[in-house]
Motif scaffolding. Structure first.
Motif, short mmCIF file in Angstrom:
data_model
loop_
_atom_site.label_atom_id
_atom_site.label_comp_id
_atom_site.label_asym_id
_atom_site.label_seq_id
_atom_site.Cartn_x
_atom_site.Cartn_y
_atom_site.Cartn_z
N LYS A 126 -46.70 80.97 46.55
CA LYS A 126 -45.91 79.75 47.33
C LYS A 126 -45.35 78.81 47.06
CE LYS A 126 -49.93 78.29 50.41
NZ LYS A 126 -49.64 78.31 51.79
N ASN A 127 -43.99 79.00 47.32
CA ASN A 127 -43.02 77.35 46.95
C ASN A 127 -43.44 76.70 47.69
OD1 ASN A 127 -41.47 77.50 49.87
ND2 ASN A 127 -41.05 79.34 49.47
N TYR A 183 -33.05 77.67 53.26
CA TYR A 183 -34.39 77.00 52.40
C TYR A 183 -33.92 75.51 52.13
CZ TYR A 183 -38.16 76.79 48.79
OH TYR A 183 -38.49 75.98 48.54
N ASP A 193 -42.96 75.38 50.60
CA ASP A 193 -44.21 75.98 51.70
C ASP A 193 -45.75 74.71 51.45
OD1 ASP A 193 -43.34 77.95 52.99
OD2 ASP A 193 -43.90 79.44 50.94
N SER A 194 -45.34 74.09 50.11
CA SER A 194 -46.14 72.84 49.88
C SER A 194 -46.33 71.82 50.58
CB SER A 194 -45.84 72.54 48.03
OG SER A 194 -46.60 74.34 47.53
N ASP A 234 -47.41 72.23 54.03
CA ASP A 234 -49.08 72.31 54.21
C ASP A 234 -49.30 71.35 53.56
OD1 ASP A 234 -48.99 74.97 54.07
OD2 ASP A 234 -50.06 75.57 51.93
N LYS A 258 -46.55 85.89 56.06
CA LYS A 258 -47.31 85.43 55.04
C LYS A 258 -46.95 85.48 53.77
CE LYS A 258 -49.55 82.65 58.66
NZ LYS A 258 -51.14 82.17 59.41
N LYS A 284 -47.21 70.69 62.37
CA LYS A 284 -46.75 72.49 61.41
C LYS A 284 -45.03 72.12 61.42
CE LYS A 284 -47.15 76.34 60.08
NZ LYS A 284 -47.53 76.30 57.76
#
Length: 292
Positions: free
Chosen positions: A46-47, A84, A50-51, A54, A42, A63
């Motif tokens: 935070k990219n 990505y 990731d945000s 979340d 991990k 998730k």
């Protein structure tokens, strides 16, 4: 003359040497840091993806995974992770705006009780146990109560014209609910009566591929692939209800009494779980139009 017994002495010396080297070897091993091959790496930074992940987990309780360790996907399962940028576009557009958002807003009971808690975003098809196995493995992956996964994300062009993206995503939602139907099938079963409606009529493989959808509908299946086996019959019926209008569905089921029977059973099953499939179809159309 005094006798000297070398046997016991040699034994003691040998034992001392073994213990000495054993202790040294053990101490040397203790200095090496163990490798945890199941550890999930991990990042502390935070990219944007990731945000969003979340946010999805906080707002919807799901998730999203786009990077996998053996803890997430078994090492005998072959797949290609997506990029990505694709994972970012897919999670934001498909998972958040088209699936979980409308589901929670329009059918909160179904969302609360039937959503998985994990969603896997995969670049290519998922193949189990052999890299040369068939790529259509969605039913195998989604035959779990807690996890839903979608492959072929690499084939989705989120950079196309907005009209193309809307059509692409809207069609993808039919397949997503098809895969989720496999999950419902494993969780609750199709029912004793359902499997006997078309008993003896299924094409199997490669038989289904030689039929058109029109021919399959006359035989009691929404799609030729639905004639492959009962589990695909179930999933393709759910899929059809989210692709076609209610009027179109009524015209299709009028072609075969068996098709009408299966439709009635599945429509009621989903209604009892908290989702009107026809209303969800209309809602998905609106959600696709709203995409920017």
């Amino acid at each position: 003359m005094k006798k000297v017994y070398y046997g016991p002495l040699l034994f003691l010396m040998s034992t001392a040497l073994i213990l000495t080297f054993s202790c040294k070897k053990e101490r040397a091993l203790e200095r090496e840091a163990p490798v945890d091959y199941l550890e999930e790496i991990k990042s502390t930074v935070k990219n944007p993806l990731d945000s969003i992940i979340d946010t999805v987990q906080r707002d919807y309780g799901v998730k999203v995974f786009y990077q996998f360790t053996p803890r997430i996907i078994d090492p005998t399962t072959f797949f290609t992770p997506t990029s990505y940028s694709q994972a970012l576009a897919y999670t934001n557009t498909v998972v958040r705006k088209m699936w979980l958002g409308p589901l929670k807003q329009r059918f909160p009971k179904f969302w609360a009780e039937q959503k998985p808690i994990e969603f896997l975003v995969v670049g290519s098809a998922i193949k189990f146990n052999s890299i040369s196995s068939g790529g259509a493995a969605g039913a195998g992956l989604n035959g779990q109560f807690y996890r839903l996964g979608m492959g072929a994300v690499d084939n989705m062009n989120f950079g196309a014209a907005i009209g193309t993206v809307r059509n692409m995503v809207r069609e993808h939602m039919c397949i997503l609910f098809h895969e989720h139907a496999h999950q419902m099938d494993h969780k609750y079963g199709r029912g004793y009566e359902y499997d006997r409606v078309s008993r003896g009529d299924y094409y199997g493989t490669p038989g289904y591929a030689s039929r058109t959808d029109a021919q399959a509908q006359l035989d009691g299946f929404f799609r030729n692939y639905g004639g492959y086996a009962p589990e695909e019959d179930f999933a393709t019926t759910v899929e059809a209800c989210l692709r076609f209008s209610k009027d179109s569905i009524m015209k299709i089921v009028a072609k075969n009494a068996k098709l009408r029977t299966k439709y009635d059973m599945i429509y009621k099953k989903y209604l009892d779980m908290g989702m009107d499939l026809h209303q969800m179809k209309v809602y998905l159309d609106s959600a696709a139009i709203a995409l920017q």
